[in-house]
Design a protein around this motif. Structure first.
Motif, mmCIF file in Angstrom:
data_model
loop_
_atom_site.group_PDB
_atom_site.id
_atom_site.type_symbol
_atom_site.label_atom_id
_atom_site.label_comp_id
_atom_site.label_asym_id
_atom_site.label_seq_id
_atom_site.Cartn_x
_atom_site.Cartn_y
_atom_site.Cartn_z
ATOM 1 N N TYR A 59 0.506 -0.669 0.036
ATOM 2 C CA TYR A 59 0.031 0.525 -0.208
ATOM 3 C C TYR A 59 1.130 1.328 -0.236
ATOM 4 N N PHE A 60 1.170 2.525 -0.964
ATOM 5 C CA PHE A 60 2.348 3.685 -1.472
ATOM 6 C C PHE A 60 0.303 4.142 -0.930
ATOM 7 N N ILE A 61 1.166 5.029 0.427
ATOM 8 C CA ILE A 61 0.056 5.813 0.488
ATOM 9 C C ILE A 61 0.848 7.534 0.308
ATOM 10 N N GLY A 62 0.259 8.120 -0.838
ATOM 11 C CA GLY A 62 0.931 9.375 -1.417
ATOM 12 C C GLY A 62 -0.403 10.693 -1.769
ATOM 13 N N PRO A 63 0.330 11.375 -1.795
ATOM 14 C CA PRO A 63 -0.807 12.946 -2.076
ATOM 15 C C PRO A 63 -1.497 12.590 -3.410
ATOM 16 N N HIS A 64 -3.128 12.698 -3.293
ATOM 17 C CA HIS A 64 -3.974 11.790 -4.115
ATOM 18 C C HIS A 64 -3.869 12.187 -5.628
ATOM 19 N N GLN A 65 -2.974 12.730 -5.786
ATOM 20 C CA GLN A 65 -2.046 13.793 -6.763
ATOM 21 C C GLN A 65 -1.581 14.507 -7.778
ATOM 22 N N SER A 66 -1.000 14.277 -8.502
ATOM 23 C CA SER A 66 0.973 15.148 -8.583
ATOM 24 C C SER A 66 0.674 16.450 -8.606
ATOM 25 N N GLY A 67 1.843 16.687 -8.361
ATOM 26 C CA GLY A 67 2.011 18.351 -7.953
ATOM 27 C C GLY A 67 2.066 18.630 -6.531
#
Ligand SMILES: Cc1cc2nc3c(=O)[nH]c(=O)nc-3n(C[C@H](O)[C@H](O)[C@H](O)COP(=O)(O)OP(=O)(O)OC[C@H]3O[C@@H](n4cnc5c(N)ncnc54)[C@H](O)[C@@H]3O)c2cc1C
Length: 453
Positions: A59-67
């Protein structure tokens, strides 16, 4: 006979009793991967393979979009798993394509970078750092921060400006491209103390090995280029004509005489540098996430392990999470820049709260931060020239340990390989040559075609 200075086996993969929580805490989560064939076989052999859970999805948890990330940024869980219908190495392509925190252009750039890395032939005598290589191959800062950094720092416990190109390439080739399940992570479901301490000690004893704990070696005796025995810290002398010295590299030269054949060459190990790993242990009064583990993108925290769930324990009113921060140079006393341990723990909790807002309502019952300063040796360019072979120039003296020449970074796989290589040399000298290592793994047909592996 096995001589160990500590009161238990397990070395750096160990646990200790935490007085306040009255629980056995692992010094740090120790995971292995599908590509760690010798380690996985070792676990089968000694009967501990069932004490690992194989994670078939990450499970990679990161910002929901690029930027760029701001205080309003929402985080998203990206499920990373193989696609059963696709052949290796394309089976991971949809998982990469789904990552929310990279846009289409960044994913194309990443695919290009991975292909170039796999096809690169590295000259270990003169190789760049991964940071230099990425820059020279047009990888943008976002892709570096959100992909290369995330995978490599936790796999190699070093920062990109210190990781050698060859070690970075090995992670992607062996871990993602060569075989189907090699990327899967194996996580212990039993405390390390039990796993590598009591279980293995029972296994060895049942096979006739005499184990002496709390028995530190002071000196290995060498006469006329041959091992003759060992002197213990209490002054006892034990005769031996064959010794496998398997201590951390920082201890080796102190245990050998001032003069012996090959000392100058072996002294190169003094140039091996160490990299630290920090773990933050948190006990809350409620569950903050049901996920068993997670990888964080763009955060100080790198991995979360849900220990209560992984250990298949009843929660007894406390939910235990472990956060791992590899290559934690900035968190050591010298690198903290005035931040206390408490402030770092609060920073980790603030990150967890951004990802799982329920954390704000949870009461922190207990916390603990541990930094292992000499967790692993640093995989910098040129490191392979400093690692000695298991055979020494002294008759009857063999070396083992993750720091000896195995081709692997400092891992349990490297440690097991070093032991097998030392045993091969020893058997050879006894006139019973035997090949103990498994044959190299087959490379998937398409990986050979696409990446010339
Ligand atoms: C915080 C942390 C996290 C890690 N995470 C992972 C991970 O997730 N996955 C992974 O694969 N690897 C991980 N590692 C690395 C892994 O622990 C090591 O690669 C592995 O344990 C090395 O085994 P070794 O036998 O070479 O050395 P060690 O485990 O260091 O064993 C050496 C032994 O020698 C003993 N000794 C020292 N001096 C003497 C003496 N004079 N006389 C007698 N005995 C002596 C020591 O007590 C010790 O038991 C991690 C390491 C740390 C510290």
């Amino acid at each position: 006979m096995l001589l160990e200075s500590r009161p238990r086996l397990g070395g750096r993969a160990s646990s200790f009793e935490d007085q306040q929580s009255q629980s056995l805490i692992d010094n740090c989560q120790h995971v292995s991967m599908g590509c760690c064939h010798e380690f996985n076989r070792f676990c089968e052999t000694v009967g501990i393979a069932d004490s690992f859970e194989r994670a078939e999805q990450l499970y990679f948890i990161g910002p929901h979009q690029s930027g760029p990330v701001s205080t309003d940024t929402r985080f998203q869980v990206n499920r990373f798993a193989s696609s059963p219908a696709l052949p290796t190495p394309l089976h991971l392509f949809p998982a990469f394509a789904r990552l929310s925190y990279l846009n289409f252009r960044e994913k194309r750039e990443l695919a290009q970078g991975l292909k170039q890395l796999a096809r690169t032939r590295v000259n270990p005598e003169n190789e760049p750092t991964m940071a230099d290589w990425l820059q020279a191959h047009g990888q943008s800062q976002t892709v570096i921060d959100r992909f290369w950094n995330v995978v490599l720092v936790s796999a190699l416990s070093e920062s990109l400006d210190r990781i050698s190109l060859s070690h970075a390439r090995k992670v992607f080739v062996d871990g993602f491209l060569r075989a189907r399940d090699s990327w899967q992570v194996l996580i212990p479901t039993t405390p390390l103390e039990q796993l590598y301490g009591t279980t293995i000690s029972d296994w060895l004893t049942a096979r006739g090995t005499e184990i002496r704990l709390k028995t530190g070696i002071k000196q290995i005796h060498i006469t006329e280029g041959k091992v003759t025995g060992v002197e213990l810290r209490d002054g006892t002398h034990i005769d031996a004509d064959r010794v496998v010295l398997a201590v951390p590299h920082q201890r080796v030269l102190d245990l050998l005489p001032a003069e012996f054949p090959g000392r100058t060459e072996l002294s190169r190990i003094e140039q091996l540098e160490a990299a630290p790993i920090t773990s933050v242990h948190l006990w809350f009064d409620r569950e903050i996430t049901p996920l068993p583990h997670a990888v964080f993108v763009d955060c100080l925290s790198q991995w979360m392990f849900n220990r209560t769930q992984l250990m298949q324990q009843e929660h007894d009113g406390r939910w235990y999470y472990q956060i791992v921060i590899s290559a934690s140079h900035q968190l050591t006393a010298a690198g903290r820049q005035g931040r206390s341990q408490e402030e770092i723990i609060q920073e980790v909790i603030a990150e967890l709260t951004r990802i799982w807002p329920v954390t704000a309502e949870a009461q922190l019952l207990h916390s603990r931060m541990l930094t292992e300063h000499h967790a692993v040796f640093s995989v910098q360019p040129g490191v392979e020239q400093l690692r000695p072979a298991q055979r020494t120039q002294v008759a009857g003296l063999y070396l083992a340990g993750d720091w000896t020449s195995t081709g692997w970074p400092a891992t349990m796989e490297g440690a097991v390989r070093s032991g097998l290589l030392a045993a091969e040399e020893l058997l050879h000298d006894l006139g019973k040559p035997e090949s103990l290592l498994l044959p190299p793994e087959n490379t998937a047909f398409l990986s050979k075609m696409l990446f010339r592996l």
